[in-house]
Scaffold this active site. Structure first.
Site, PDB file in Angstrom:
ATOM      1  N   GLY A  29      25.906  51.220  69.178  1.00  0.00           N
ATOM      2  CA  GLY A  29      26.069  50.045  70.036  1.00  0.00           C
ATOM      3  C   GLY A  29      26.307  48.746  69.287  1.00  0.00           C
ATOM      4  O   GLY A  29      27.162  48.667  68.382  1.00  0.00           O
ATOM      5  N   ALA A  70      18.815  44.457  65.761  1.00  0.00           N
ATOM      6  CA  ALA A  70      19.534  44.929  66.953  1.00  0.00           C
ATOM      7  C   ALA A  70      18.872  46.156  67.569  1.00  0.00           C
ATOM      8  O   ALA A  70      19.355  46.661  68.582  1.00  0.00           O
ATOM      9  CB  ALA A  70      20.987  45.249  66.612  1.00  0.00           C
ATOM     10  N   TYR A  89      10.692  44.430  79.872  1.00  0.00           N
ATOM     11  CA  TYR A  89      11.840  44.218  78.977  1.00  0.00           C
ATOM     12  C   TYR A  89      12.109  42.716  78.836  1.00  0.00           C
ATOM     13  O   TYR A  89      12.265  42.205  77.727  1.00  0.00           O
ATOM     14  CB  TYR A  89      13.063  44.941  79.554  1.00  0.00           C
ATOM     15  CG  TYR A  89      14.325  44.783  78.736  1.00  0.00           C
ATOM     16  CD1 TYR A  89      14.538  45.550  77.595  1.00  0.00           C
ATOM     17  CD2 TYR A  89      15.304  43.866  79.106  1.00  0.00           C
ATOM     18  CE1 TYR A  89      15.702  45.407  76.848  1.00  0.00           C
ATOM     19  CE2 TYR A  89      16.463  43.713  78.371  1.00  0.00           C
ATOM     20  CZ  TYR A  89      16.652  44.484  77.241  1.00  0.00           C
ATOM     21  OH  TYR A  89      17.803  44.327  76.501  1.00  0.00           O
ATOM     22  N   HIS A 133      28.892  47.078  76.942  1.00  0.00           N
ATOM     23  CA  HIS A 133      29.187  48.518  76.962  1.00  0.00           C
ATOM     24  C   HIS A 133      28.538  49.217  75.778  1.00  0.00           C
ATOM     25  O   HIS A 133      29.055  49.164  74.657  1.00  0.00           O
ATOM     26  CB  HIS A 133      30.701  48.737  76.795  1.00  0.00           C
ATOM     27  CG  HIS A 133      31.435  48.770  78.076  1.00  0.00           C
ATOM     28  ND1 HIS A 133      31.190  49.688  79.057  1.00  0.00           N
ATOM     29  CD2 HIS A 133      32.424  47.985  78.544  1.00  0.00           C
ATOM     30  CE1 HIS A 133      31.995  49.476  80.081  1.00  0.00           C
ATOM     31  NE2 HIS A 133      32.744  48.436  79.805  1.00  0.00           N
TER      32      HIS A 133
HETATM   33  P1  NAI Z   1      21.712  51.181  71.960  1.00  0.00           P
HETATM   34  O1  NAI Z   1      20.748  51.983  72.743  1.00  0.00           O
HETATM   35  O2  NAI Z   1      23.153  51.550  71.959  1.00  0.00           O
HETATM   36  O3  NAI Z   1      21.247  51.072  70.435  1.00  0.00           O
HETATM   37  C1  NAI Z   1      19.928  50.754  70.119  1.00  0.00           C
HETATM   38  C2  NAI Z   1      19.681  51.036  68.664  1.00  0.00           C
HETATM   39  O4  NAI Z   1      18.308  50.745  68.391  1.00  0.00           O
HETATM   40  C3  NAI Z   1      19.899  52.493  68.273  1.00  0.00           C
HETATM   41  O5  NAI Z   1      20.546  52.512  67.008  1.00  0.00           O
HETATM   42  C4  NAI Z   1      18.492  53.052  68.142  1.00  0.00           C
HETATM   43  O6  NAI Z   1      18.387  54.106  67.216  1.00  0.00           O
HETATM   44  C5  NAI Z   1      17.753  51.813  67.641  1.00  0.00           C
HETATM   45  N1  NAI Z   1      16.298  51.890  67.874  1.00  0.00           N
HETATM   46  C6  NAI Z   1      15.640  51.936  69.053  1.00  0.00           C
HETATM   47  N2  NAI Z   1      14.321  52.012  68.840  1.00  0.00           N
HETATM   48  C7  NAI Z   1      14.123  51.994  67.507  1.00  0.00           C
HETATM   49  C8  NAI Z   1      12.991  52.046  66.657  1.00  0.00           C
HETATM   50  N3  NAI Z   1      11.739  52.139  67.147  1.00  0.00           N
HETATM   51  N4  NAI Z   1      13.163  52.006  65.317  1.00  0.00           N
HETATM   52  C9  NAI Z   1      14.422  51.905  64.794  1.00  0.00           C
HETATM   53  N5  NAI Z   1      15.545  51.848  65.524  1.00  0.00           N
HETATM   54  C10 NAI Z   1      15.396  51.911  66.874  1.00  0.00           C
HETATM   55  O7  NAI Z   1      21.499  49.699  72.482  1.00  0.00           O
HETATM   56  P2  NAI Z   1      22.417  48.389  72.387  1.00  0.00           P
HETATM   57  O8  NAI Z   1      22.978  48.147  73.709  1.00  0.00           O
HETATM   58  O9  NAI Z   1      23.287  48.437  71.196  1.00  0.00           O
HETATM   59  O10 NAI Z   1      21.276  47.300  72.171  1.00  0.00           O
HETATM   60  C11 NAI Z   1      21.155  46.522  70.994  1.00  0.00           C
HETATM   61  C12 NAI Z   1      20.244  45.351  71.310  1.00  0.00           C
HETATM   62  O11 NAI Z   1      20.883  44.524  72.288  1.00  0.00           O
HETATM   63  C13 NAI Z   1      18.900  45.764  71.921  1.00  0.00           C
HETATM   64  O12 NAI Z   1      17.893  44.923  71.412  1.00  0.00           O
HETATM   65  C14 NAI Z   1      19.091  45.510  73.391  1.00  0.00           C
HETATM   66  O13 NAI Z   1      17.862  45.247  74.041  1.00  0.00           O
HETATM   67  C15 NAI Z   1      19.996  44.301  73.359  1.00  0.00           C
HETATM   68  N6  NAI Z   1      20.765  44.084  74.570  1.00  0.00           N
HETATM   69  C16 NAI Z   1      21.658  45.022  75.019  1.00  0.00           C
HETATM   70  C17 NAI Z   1      22.374  44.772  76.175  1.00  0.00           C
HETATM   71  C18 NAI Z   1      23.371  45.740  76.712  1.00  0.00           C
HETATM   72  O14 NAI Z   1      23.896  45.498  77.816  1.00  0.00           O
HETATM   73  N7  NAI Z   1      23.709  46.819  76.023  1.00  0.00           N
HETATM   74  C19 NAI Z   1      22.170  43.549  76.953  1.00  0.00           C
HETATM   75  C20 NAI Z   1      21.232  42.625  76.379  1.00  0.00           C
HETATM   76  C21 NAI Z   1      20.554  42.900  75.241  1.00  0.00           C
END
Ligand code: NAI
Length: 238
Positions: A13, A84, A149, A183
């Site tokens: 992501g 992230a 969250y 996305h």
């Molecule tokens: P994703 O689910 O695609 O990726 C999340 C990443 O965090 C993954 O690489 C996963 O392995 C890692 N991760 C989760 N828990 C972990 C842990 N305990 N230790 C180490 N790594 C861990 O999510 P995305 O969408 O890329 O999210 C990235 C950031 O952006 C997050 O903080 C999310 O809350 C934030 N965000 C995402 C939005 C969205 O619409 N996708 C909207 C607003 C914020």
């Protein structure tokens, strides 16, 4: 020697897009992810050489400390830290299990605090060092079904501003990017046709669009303690 950038949650992501962009800009990358194979796969596709993969659960204090000590020993001092890694467990508060509350707070809030704490000593040695935490527009505005969250992300904003004040005199900057709908796997269960109607720009964003904002804040040498919203205008109508 090129700048060392550590991206937590860099295997997927938003984190993966940030890792790609920073590698294209000549940084040496350390991709941190819970799973070793996922971190390695992300490193394998990066532009350039000298990148490393580390597996670490950022919600565990001792594991974070050991991982960052190893990063410093093997790769040198850290210039950029991007937090992230994050999870969501969307549910109404009355239906949210206490254990889900704990894992949300431990990953989204405590995790970023722990990585900042572990990285800072090494960052103090570097000119132009910077942290970017990834919050959420929901942390600024709130959202039904995302109480815990949004609390984790709102607290991360407070943490970002306070840490920015704490380390400014040492010339380390700390900022936060607050995305809207992006996305990634996190939003894979949402129907874009339904949700995008609420977004002024009428679509979800891409991880690459968030990565551009992260890069800006990492390089913006007179910007600290700020929140940069990347949401297609969503917060204007929330
Ligand atoms: P994703 O689910 O695609 O990726 C999340 C990443 O965090 C993954 O690489 C996963 O392995 C890692 N991760 C989760 N828990 C972990 C842990 N305990 N230790 C180490 N790594 C861990 O999510 P995305 O969408 O890329 O999210 C990235 C950031 O952006 C997050 O903080 C999310 O809350 C934030 N965000 C995402 C939005 C969205 O619409 N996708 C909207 C607003 C914020």
């Amino acid at each position: 020697m090129s700048r060392l950038a550590v991206v937590c949650g860099g295997s997927r992501g938003v984190g993966r897009a940030v890792s790609r962009l920073l590698a294209q800009r000549g940084c040496r990358l350390v991709v941190v992810s819970r799973r070793d194979d996922a971190a390695r796969a992300a490193v394998a596709e990066l532009h350039g050489a000298d990148h490393k993969a580390f597996s670490c659960d950022i919600s565990k204090g001792e594991e974070v400390q050991k991982t960052f000590e190893m990063i410093q020993r093997m790769c040198g001092n850290i210039s950029y830290l991007v937090n992230a890694a994050g999870i969501n467990r969307d549910a109404l508060l009355v239906r949210t299990k206490p254990e889900d509350m704990i894992s949300l707070l431990h990953t989204n809030l405590l995790g970023s605090m722990l990585t900042c704490r572990a990285a800072l000593r090494s960052m103090l040695h570097m000119q132009g060092a910077a942290v970017v935490n990834i919050g959420s527009v929901v942390g600024l505005k709130g959202n039904a079904g995302q109480c815990v969250y949004s609390a984790s992300k709102a607290a991360l904003e407070g943490f970002t501003r306070s840490l920015a004040k704490e380390v400014a005199s040492r010339n380390v900057r700390v900022n936060l990017v607050a995305p809207g709908f992006i996305h990634t796997d996190m939003t894979a269960g949402l129907r874009e046709e339904d949700r995008a109607r609420a977004v002024p720009l009428a679509r979800f964003g891409t991880p690459e669009e968030v990565a551009q904002a992260v890069l800006f804040l990492l390089e913006a040498s007179y910007v600290t303690g700020q929140v940069l919203v990347v949401d297609g205008g969503l917060q204007l109508v929330m």
